[in-house]
Design a protein around this motif. Structure first.
Motif, mmCIF file in Angstrom:
data_model
loop_
_atom_site.group_PDB
_atom_site.id
_atom_site.type_symbol
_atom_site.label_atom_id
_atom_site.label_comp_id
_atom_site.label_asym_id
_atom_site.label_seq_id
_atom_site.Cartn_x
_atom_site.Cartn_y
_atom_site.Cartn_z
ATOM 1 N N GLN A 83 4.510 -0.283 9.231
ATOM 2 C CA GLN A 83 4.963 0.861 9.093
ATOM 3 C C GLN A 83 5.363 1.214 7.622
ATOM 4 O O GLN A 83 5.125 2.515 7.107
ATOM 5 C CB GLN A 83 6.376 1.217 9.777
ATOM 6 C CG GLN A 83 6.263 1.211 11.306
ATOM 7 C CD GLN A 83 7.406 1.105 11.898
ATOM 8 O OE1 GLN A 83 8.651 0.611 11.451
ATOM 9 N NE2 GLN A 83 7.568 1.763 13.120
ATOM 10 N N ASN A 84 5.728 0.102 6.773
ATOM 11 C CA ASN A 84 5.615 0.396 5.370
ATOM 12 C C ASN A 84 4.564 0.627 4.427
ATOM 13 O O ASN A 84 4.628 1.431 3.471
ATOM 14 C CB ASN A 84 6.552 -0.888 4.840
ATOM 15 C CG ASN A 84 7.811 -1.063 5.021
ATOM 16 O OD1 ASN A 84 8.623 -0.047 5.409
ATOM 17 N ND2 ASN A 84 8.398 -2.413 4.921
ATOM 18 N N VAL A 113 0.119 -10.101 8.790
ATOM 19 C CA VAL A 113 1.177 -9.021 8.843
ATOM 20 C C VAL A 113 2.248 -9.594 10.024
ATOM 21 O O VAL A 113 1.891 -9.813 11.164
ATOM 22 C CB VAL A 113 0.969 -7.805 9.399
ATOM 23 C CG1 VAL A 113 1.832 -6.621 9.690
ATOM 24 C CG2 VAL A 113 -0.390 -7.142 8.543
ATOM 25 N N VAL A 114 3.350 -10.060 9.525
ATOM 26 C CA VAL A 114 4.199 -10.737 10.403
ATOM 27 C C VAL A 114 5.366 -9.764 11.350
ATOM 28 O O VAL A 114 5.602 -10.390 12.412
ATOM 29 C CB VAL A 114 5.071 -11.706 9.504
ATOM 30 C CG1 VAL A 114 4.396 -12.679 8.899
ATOM 31 C CG2 VAL A 114 5.900 -10.987 8.502
ATOM 32 N N ASN A 115 5.282 -8.491 10.858
ATOM 33 C CA ASN A 115 6.209 -7.706 11.738
ATOM 34 C C ASN A 115 5.677 -6.196 11.789
ATOM 35 O O ASN A 115 5.097 -6.069 10.884
ATOM 36 C CB ASN A 115 7.705 -7.768 11.357
ATOM 37 C CG ASN A 115 8.023 -7.621 9.898
ATOM 38 O OD1 ASN A 115 7.475 -6.472 9.411
ATOM 39 N ND2 ASN A 115 8.490 -8.523 9.065
ATOM 40 N N VAL A 116 6.333 -5.746 12.500
ATOM 41 C CA VAL A 116 6.192 -4.127 12.778
ATOM 42 C C VAL A 116 6.347 -3.165 11.572
ATOM 43 O O VAL A 116 5.790 -2.298 11.080
ATOM 44 C CB VAL A 116 6.676 -3.631 14.198
ATOM 45 C CG1 VAL A 116 6.595 -2.161 14.228
ATOM 46 C CG2 VAL A 116 6.146 -4.427 15.394
ATOM 47 N N LEU A 175 0.726 -1.154 -0.025
ATOM 48 C CA LEU A 175 0.047 0.034 -0.079
ATOM 49 C C LEU A 175 0.978 1.078 0.112
ATOM 50 O O LEU A 175 0.301 2.340 -0.204
ATOM 51 C CB LEU A 175 -0.994 0.115 1.280
ATOM 52 C CG LEU A 175 -2.116 -0.933 1.244
ATOM 53 C CD1 LEU A 175 -2.755 -0.853 2.707
ATOM 54 C CD2 LEU A 175 -3.194 -0.677 0.312
ATOM 55 N N LYS A 176 2.136 1.044 0.135
ATOM 56 C CA LYS A 176 2.986 2.099 0.374
ATOM 57 C C LYS A 176 2.904 3.327 -0.604
ATOM 58 O O LYS A 176 2.730 4.594 -0.029
ATOM 59 C CB LYS A 176 4.462 2.008 0.257
ATOM 60 C CG LYS A 176 5.769 2.932 0.445
ATOM 61 C CD LYS A 176 6.988 2.281 0.610
ATOM 62 C CE LYS A 176 8.032 3.479 0.631
ATOM 63 N NZ LYS A 176 9.331 3.040 0.905
#
Length: 1016
Positions: free
Chosen positions: A732-733, A725-728, A707-708
């Motif tokens: 943020q991306n 979603v596997v990580n923070v 979506l960035k």
């Protein structure tokens, strides 16, 4: 001799070949310049067509034929230019992918050919350049012939425009001929006479009658003007027919003449002088001024009257009749009355009063007369016009002939109805006229979706671009203008979006009129009816087909179609293939709507190179689109509507570089459609209604980070698969904070993990202008206060099925929150100060207002919620002694507590909200009835809620509009609504269960029905 002849012949042929080759080369080299000339000429022809329409120049048969030919050439020019632009877009896409621009020739050959030409741009698609060059040459020949015919026949499109007659109205009316306006009349009289109203505080107020042409605004105004009570109530009555244009001096002079009929000649043209005269004449009188048929939307033209009409006497009234809501607004109307159509019986009554001279005639022709009256669809002007037409017709044969004809084929009907509709039509700019006429493509009584309609206008090229404005915003303005001018009706509104219109219809006669204006271009064909269309001129076709239909081959000849709405309920493979194979003939299509039970699109769909809008409606059973679909490089909108079989988007979606709207409807809010990675490259997307994050098993699928770069997104975005979603970093991306146009966001965490959810949610940086937020199936046990407080523009918040949350987030300081719904939070046991955002309620300081804009608060299915404490957790006496000043819920109007069976009482700060007028308390039927019992009319806490106007306990309103609904009785002898006794709480519970389960199974909200199953 023979050899000499052959040599001469070869020389001549060679010369011809050389000349042809030279012309072809010139054609190839000069095509860019010719395309530009064609573009300029297209604009000139469009202006000529618009001008001819505005001047009503289409009168004689030769004029009609010539303009028809010119219109066809306009479309042909547009198609050629579109073909050229499309080829350039494809060339750019192929260049990006590293492919040769002309796939029909090897790269080496192309290089050699290009060396003959001076400009390197000529390398671009040589076969196309050749075709376009020939098309332009042929088109210019046709246009030259048309303009030559124009001169030959002496056709003059520059003559003075015909004037559509604007009838001058008077205050005189035959009251006996008015039917069906009793409710509107009473409402109007109440406002005019101030009956039951508040005390007069201004010298005058403006009332408006708003509605489409022919709806009866003037007649109702005449009725009120001549009413005996009105005559007695006002010292002076004035009737001014304003019409268009709004000439300030003429209107001022007319007012002066009405106030003082003996006033001498008014030769003064100084507006200031005229206004002063009005002030002097009305300074001591209570007056009633009717301004009939006002069109202006310019507030500056009304401003001088606004001041001049004020005086020291309170209670004067100004009544404005207008077709435009905007006019009503700029004139400061405080009581707009929108006139609707007459009922079928009232319409018949009005028609019969005019059509029949005696009772005998009425009986003889009543059955046919009722059928004719029904064709008026409640429009008074149509009933009067049609009644007048039938007055002198006595035989059933004559009546049947009229009944079988099309309304607009009747000359007298056309004269009566056409003028008022033409006034509205020609007052529109040419761009809006095309948008309005396009509505005729759809059948009568069709419910238009506002969003889909404006996107189809864009697909047809009807929206003229403006600097620094999105096409969608301009199209929205067009829609608002048409709606405000009473050309649409039966509005559907979205209450979560400040009453924004989301749907509408056309009155049947307005639909007929729109069809009449483009009768040679737009057709609606039912499968069992004979096909009668000019296949060359038809541009828009609504086609309902069946296997018995014999016209498919004829329709294949309609190669100039720009809109095809295909409707069928057949389920036959051979028939389906026949249908789909016909697609390749419609290469000019801009809009294609499928509402038929097909299971696969053919690869040949790529031939629809001009297609801008593609919609699959409810009957379509397609599971995935072919990869060739991605060659539709002009596509702006892909609209998949309720197609519950759909599973996968094609992999090469990134080639759809002009795609602006990717729409999936409500069903897909929980559907697992596979999204390819290429979605992230479509940086022009304005609408992405859902975005499904794929799990690790779908390597070609999307991640949240895709979506960035989609920073043009607007409207609503629902993100499914937050569990994947596997990580923070991935959260943020997504860069949601950069999506400044996004106003609604839905996050679904179905199947996720507690610890991961908390980190991911906290890492998301929300769009700054977000007004609506839904968090669904979140498994974390907390929502950080700082994260929630970042939603400063939020108006609506819904928390659903967040089973592990053990306390509510801090929400009381959200400055603009209006609606809060909290559903199925099973772990919450106590609600206290943290909910209000009060960190230390014992600190002696002034707090800001808590929930300053909240209007609606609903809790549902909080099974273990036991306690809701007041501010600071203190008792009432402590609160009275505490010096903290806290203003809580100043605008709360509605409170619902449903299925919260363990909750025992409500805090006083909620029940004493100053504007609270709706309270509903209902158990789930599985637990206790503590809360319901606590506030019964005969209970000790009734006094805490008795001031609330509408109170519903369980299934029964115990108070409505401030009045008790039944006598206070114990549960053992309480009677239900049908009168049968409820003998014990089990039966009461059964009643409650029925109500609550209905709400639980299908929660009615703006996302559509959502199915929930309680995890009990």
């Amino acid at each position: 001799m023979a050899d000499t002849l052959l040599i001469d012949l070869f020389k001549e042929v060679g010369s011809i070949v050389f000349q042809v080759a030279k012309q072809e080369i010139e054609l190839l080299v000069g095509v860019d310049e010719e395309v530009q000339k064609l573009q300029d000429r297209l604009g000139s022809i469009k202006a000529m067509l618009d001008d001819a329409e505005e001047k009503h120049a289409v009168k004689q048969r030769k004029e009609k034929l010539l303009l028809g030919k010119l219109q066809n050439q306009y479309y042909e020019m547009d198609d050629i230019l579109d073909k050229w632009k499309t080829a350039r877009i494809r060339a750019e896409i192929e260049k990006e992918e590293g492919k040769p621009a002309d796939t029909n020739a090897p790269a080496v050959v192309k290089k050699k050919v290009c060396s003959f030409f001076p400009s390197p741009s000529c390398c671009f698609n040589l076969p196309l350049r050749h075709d376009v060059g020939h098309m332009i040459r042929e088109l210019n020949e046709k246009l030259d012939k048309i303009f030559k015919d124009k001169e030959t026949y002496g056709i003059d499109f520059d003559r003075q425009p015909d004037v559509v007659e604007r009838p001058t109205t008077t205050s005189f009316v035959d009251v006996s001929q008015i039917v069906g306006r009793d409710i509107n009349r009473d409402d109007l009289l109440k406002n005019l006479l101030g009956v039951g109203g508040q005390e007069e505080t201004n010298s005058y107020c403006v009332i408006s009658l708003v509605g489409m042409g022919g709806i009866g605004k003037t007649t109702l105004a005449q009725l009120a003007y001549n009413h005996l009570d009105v005559q007695a109530h006002f010292q002076k009555r004035m009737w001014i027919c304003v019409s268009d244009p709004f000439d300030q001096c003429n209107v001022a002079k007319a007012i002066i003449k009405e106030v003082d009929p003996n006033h001498g000649p008014l030769n003064d043209t100084n507006l200031q002088t005229l206004m002063r005269k009005i002030q002097v004449l009305i300074k001591d009188m209570k007056y009633f001024l009717v301004l009939d048929d006002v069109w202006t939307e310019d507030s500056q033209k009304w401003e001088p009257f606004k001041v001049a009409l004020k005086n020291v006497v309170h209670g004067s009234r100004i009544l404005v009749t207008t077709r435009k809501h905007r006019t009503s607004e700029v004139m400061g109307s405080v009581h707009p009355i929108k006139l609707g159509v007459l009922s079928e019986e009232d319409c018949w009554s009005l028609f019969s009063k005019i059509a029949f001279s005696n009772e005998e005639q009425l009986k003889y022709l009543e059955d046919l007369g009722r059928k004719l009256a029904s064709r008026c669809k409640g429009l008074p002007l149509a009933a009067k016009t049609l009644g007048s037409l039938m007055q002198n017709k006595r035989s059933r044969e004559q009546w049947n002939k009229i009944l079988d004809s099309h309304l607009w084929e009747l000359e007298d009907i056309e004269k009566g109805l056409l003028a008022p509709l033409l006034l509205s039509y020609y007052e529109l700019p040419s761009t809006m006229r095309r948008c309005f006429s396009y509505c005729a493509v759809f059948p009568k009584d069709y419910l238009f979706s506002r969003d889909q309609l404006v996107l189809q206008w864009m697909a047809q090229g009807y929206i003229e671009s403006k600097a620094k404005m999105e096409l969608e915003d301009i199209a929205e303005e067009y829609f608002e203008t048409l709606a405000m001018r009473s050309l649409f009706q039966d509005f559907e509104k979205d209450e979560d979006s400040d009453g924004r219109i989301i749907g509408c219809k056309l009155h049947d006669i307005v639909h007929d009129f729109a069809q009449f204006m483009i009768k040679n271009e737009s057709f609606e064909i039912d499968g069992d009816k004979k096909l009668e269309i000019d296949c060359q001129s038809v541009r828009h076709l609504h086609l309902k087909i069946s296997k018995e239909m014999q016209c498919l081959e004829s329709i294949d000849r309609a190669k100039n179609l720009r809109t095809l709405y295909l409707l069928s309920h057949e389920k036959d493979y051979e028939f389906e293939m026949l249908l789909l194979n016909s697609f390749q003939h419609f290469r000019c299509l801009r809009t294609l709507i499928l509402d038929c039970q097909i299971v696969k699109l053919p690869d040949a769909v790529e031939n629809l190179i001009y297609l801008r809008y593609f919609q699959m409606s409810g009957n379509v059973n397609i599971e995935e689109l072919p990869e060739t679909f991605c060659n539709l490089c002009n596509l702006q909108t892909l609209n998949i509507e309720d197609a519950n079989h759909f599973k996968k988007l094609p992999q090469e979606m990134s080639k759809l570089i002009n795609l602006r709207h990717l729409i999936f409807h409500d069903y897909f809010s929980r559907h697992n459609v596979v999204f390819p990675k290429g979605i992230g490259k479509l940086i022009g997307l304005r609408t992405l209604s859902i975005f499904n994050i794929s799990d690790k098993d779908h390597r070609e699928g999307c991640k949240l980070g895709d979506l960035k770069n989609l920073n043009q997104l607007r409207g609503t975005l629902r993100i499914n698969g937050m569990a994947n979603v596997v990580n923070v970093d991935e959260a943020q991306n997504a860069q949601l904070k950069d999506k400044i146009h996004l106003c609604r966001l839905e996050l679904s965490f179905v199947g996720s993990r507690m610890e991961n959810d908390v980190k991911v949610l906290n890492a998301l940086e929300l769009p700054p202008n977000l007004q609506y937020l839904l968090i669904d199936d979140y498994q974390g046990n907390t929502i950080y206060p700082n994260w929630m407080m970042s939603c400063t523009a939020l108006k609506v918040l819904r928390l659903r099925c967040c089973f592990n949350l053990d306390h509510l987030p801090s929400l009381g300081r959200l400055p603009f929150l209006e609606v809060l719904e909290i559903t199925q939070l099973y772990n919450v046991k106590k609600v206290g100060d943290e909910f209000l955002g009060i960190e230390d309620s014992k600190n002696e300081k002034d707090y800001d207002v808590i929930f300053p804009y909240l209007k609606s608060l609903q809790f549902w299915g909080l099974d273990n919620w036991e306690e809701w404490i007041g501010v600071g957790g203190m008792g009432e006496e402590e609160e009275e002694e505490n010096p903290i000043i806290i203003k809580t819920l100043p605008r709360l109007q509605s409170l619902s507590i449903l299925g919260c069976d363990e909750l025992k009482s409500l805090p006083d700060y909620v029940l004493t909200a100053p504007l609270l007028k709706e309270l509903e308390i209902s158990s789930s039927g599985y637990g206790s009835w503590l809360l319901e019992d606590h506030y019964q009319r005969d209970g000790e806490n009734w006094h805490k809620i008795s001031h609330i106007s509408n109170i519903k306990l369980g299934r029964v309103y115990v108070q409505r509009d401030g009045e008790p609904q039944f006598d206070s009785k114990s549960n053992d002898d309480q009677h239900n609504e049908s009168g049968s006794e409820i003998s014990d709480k089990d039966d009461v519970g059964a009643c409650s269960v029925e109500c609550v389960v209905d709400e639980r199974v299908e929660v009615d909200n703006d996302e559509g029905p959502e199915i929930y199953e309680a995890d009990r």
